[in-house]
Design a protein around this motif. Structure first.
Motif, PDB file in Angstrom:
ATOM      1  N   SER A 139       0.853  -1.187   0.000  1.00 41.87           N
ATOM      2  CA  SER A 139       0.000   0.000   0.000  1.00 41.87           C
ATOM      3  C   SER A 139       0.891   1.239   0.000  1.00 41.87           C
ATOM      4  CB  SER A 139      -0.874   0.035   1.253  1.00 41.87           C
ATOM      5  OG  SER A 139      -1.670  -1.110   1.369  1.00 41.87           O
ATOM      6  N   GLN A 274      -6.742  -1.487   3.583  1.00 46.10           N
ATOM      7  CA  GLN A 274      -5.826  -2.098   2.628  1.00 46.10           C
ATOM      8  C   GLN A 274      -6.481  -3.335   2.009  1.00 46.10           C
ATOM      9  OE1 GLN A 274      -1.460  -1.863   3.929  1.00 46.10           O
ATOM     10  NE2 GLN A 274      -2.509  -2.401   5.831  1.00 46.10           N
ATOM     11  N   THR A 302      -0.860  -1.321  -4.148  1.00 47.78           N
ATOM     12  CA  THR A 302      -2.207  -1.879  -4.120  1.00 47.78           C
ATOM     13  C   THR A 302      -3.224  -0.804  -3.725  1.00 47.78           C
ATOM     14  OG1 THR A 302      -1.742  -2.654  -1.869  1.00 47.78           O
ATOM     15  CG2 THR A 302      -1.502  -4.247  -3.652  1.00 47.78           C
ATOM     16  N   THR A 304      -6.119   1.407  -1.904  1.00 50.31           N
ATOM     17  CA  THR A 304      -6.517   1.714  -0.525  1.00 50.31           C
ATOM     18  C   THR A 304      -7.757   2.600  -0.586  1.00 50.31           C
ATOM     19  OG1 THR A 304      -5.123   3.696  -0.403  1.00 50.31           O
ATOM     20  CG2 THR A 304      -4.154   1.622   0.345  1.00 50.31           C
TER      21      THR A 304
END
Length: 330
Positions: A139, A274, A302, A304
């Motif tokens: 993240s 997350q 990734t 969020t």
């Protein structure tokens, strides 16, 4: 008076409502002709985030014909145990290792050793100090902290006292979250950080810190937390003190079952969510792409997003949690 916590939600990496159907940065590759053995090192599967992540590793490997050998260090600071587990994987001649190191300094030398022996090493979630590990899947932890700062500043209308349960020291995720938060609130002189404490990510630690702070400071308006296990403990302390949901603004990272309940009840004002299942899936994909000598996309951050009680019913949890009843194959 109870403080109103209804604040316009801030959403990142979502383009259509609050869903996880956005195009993936790294789509699932074709199933390789051979079956690979991939070691996975998790730091602390007492935390639901890492169980969900383990599911992502295992399920994605099964879909792509690979086999996962899963290890859990049992605590972020169990450096010697995680080093030993990595050495075991190297000795067993796995094809690749996906490592979520408990600290940034964990297994730095062992990463070099694995790569020298032809083992692909993929770094996921918590960043290693060894730059040779590929993938760097994570993240945007700085943004997770900044978003908490933005939420708290808006909720407090720029004036108030905040305490920081920073989380695990020496861990890149917690370090960057705290940095993002502090740099944002530093731009708002009406926000005063009364105390910042680093501690293992456990409910009892959050409880004790909140109890101590409540004795030391007569007025606490908001709580920043780097991880939801700590937050649950802090909320327990507030409840024991006779507080009501919304009396103190509380923000956190991650979204397990207990966190969701506290968000819906209003105790947690906002959770920065997350997608650990996605982290695990991407880790396997990167490992297989590397083993098959195929290109790997850069900058694998990734998605969020922010959850409040106002939007909790709109959340797709398939990338956040493992299916009910799933157990890690340890």
């Amino acid at each position: 008076m109870r403080r109103l916590t209804s604040v316009l939600m801030i959403v990142t990496c979502l383009l259509a409502g609050v869903a996880l159907a956005a195009d993936e940065l790294i789509p699932r590759p074709s199933r390789p002709a051979r079956s690979y053995r991939i070691g996975v090192l998790e730091p602390n599967m007492a935390i639901p985030h890492f169980v969900a992540q383990a599911y992502g590793f295992v399920d994605e490997a099964e879909k792509l014909g690979a086999r996962v050998i899963l290890y859990d260090a049992g605590e972020h600071k169990n450096v010697a145990k995680q080093v030993s587990q990595m050495e075991d994987l190297i000795a067993n001649k796995v094809d690749a290792i996906c490592i979520v190191p408990g600290t940034t300094a964990t297994a730095v030398a062992q990463i070099d050793e694995a790569i020298a022996k032809g083992v692909v090493v993929v770094n996921v979630n918590i960043m290693s100090d060894n730059p040779k590990a590929i993938g760097r899947i994570r993240s945007d932890d700085y943004e997770l902290g900044r978003l908490q700062g933005e939420f708290i500043v808006k909720a407090l209308k720029g004036q108030g006292n905040v305490v920081m349960i920073a989380g695990v020291s020496g861990n890149s995720a917690f370090i960057m979250r705290a940095k993002g938060f502090k740099e944002y609130v530093a731009k708002h002189p009406g926000i005063k950080v009364l105390s910042e404490q680093w501690t293992p990510n456990a409910t009892d630690k959050g409880l004790k810190l909140m109890e101590d702070w409540s004795q030391a400071f007569p007025k606490i308006d908001a709580v920043y937390s780097g991880g939801d296990r700590l937050t649950i403990g802090a909320v327990q302390a507030l409840l024991a003190q006779g507080k009501q949901p919304g009396d103190v603004i509380v923000t956190t990272v991650d979204y397990n079952d207990d966190t969701e309940r506290l968000v819906r009840e209003g105790w947690i004002s906002a959770a920065m969510v997350q997608v650990p299942v996605t982290m695990g899936r991407w880790g396997i994909r990167v490992a297989l792409l590397a083993l098959e000598k195929k290109p790997i996309p850069p900058n694998l951050l990734t998605p969020t997003y922010v959850v409040t009680k106002e939007n909790a019913d709109q959340i797709d949890l398939t990338a956040v949690r493992q299916p009910k009843g799933w157990r890690p194959p340890m």
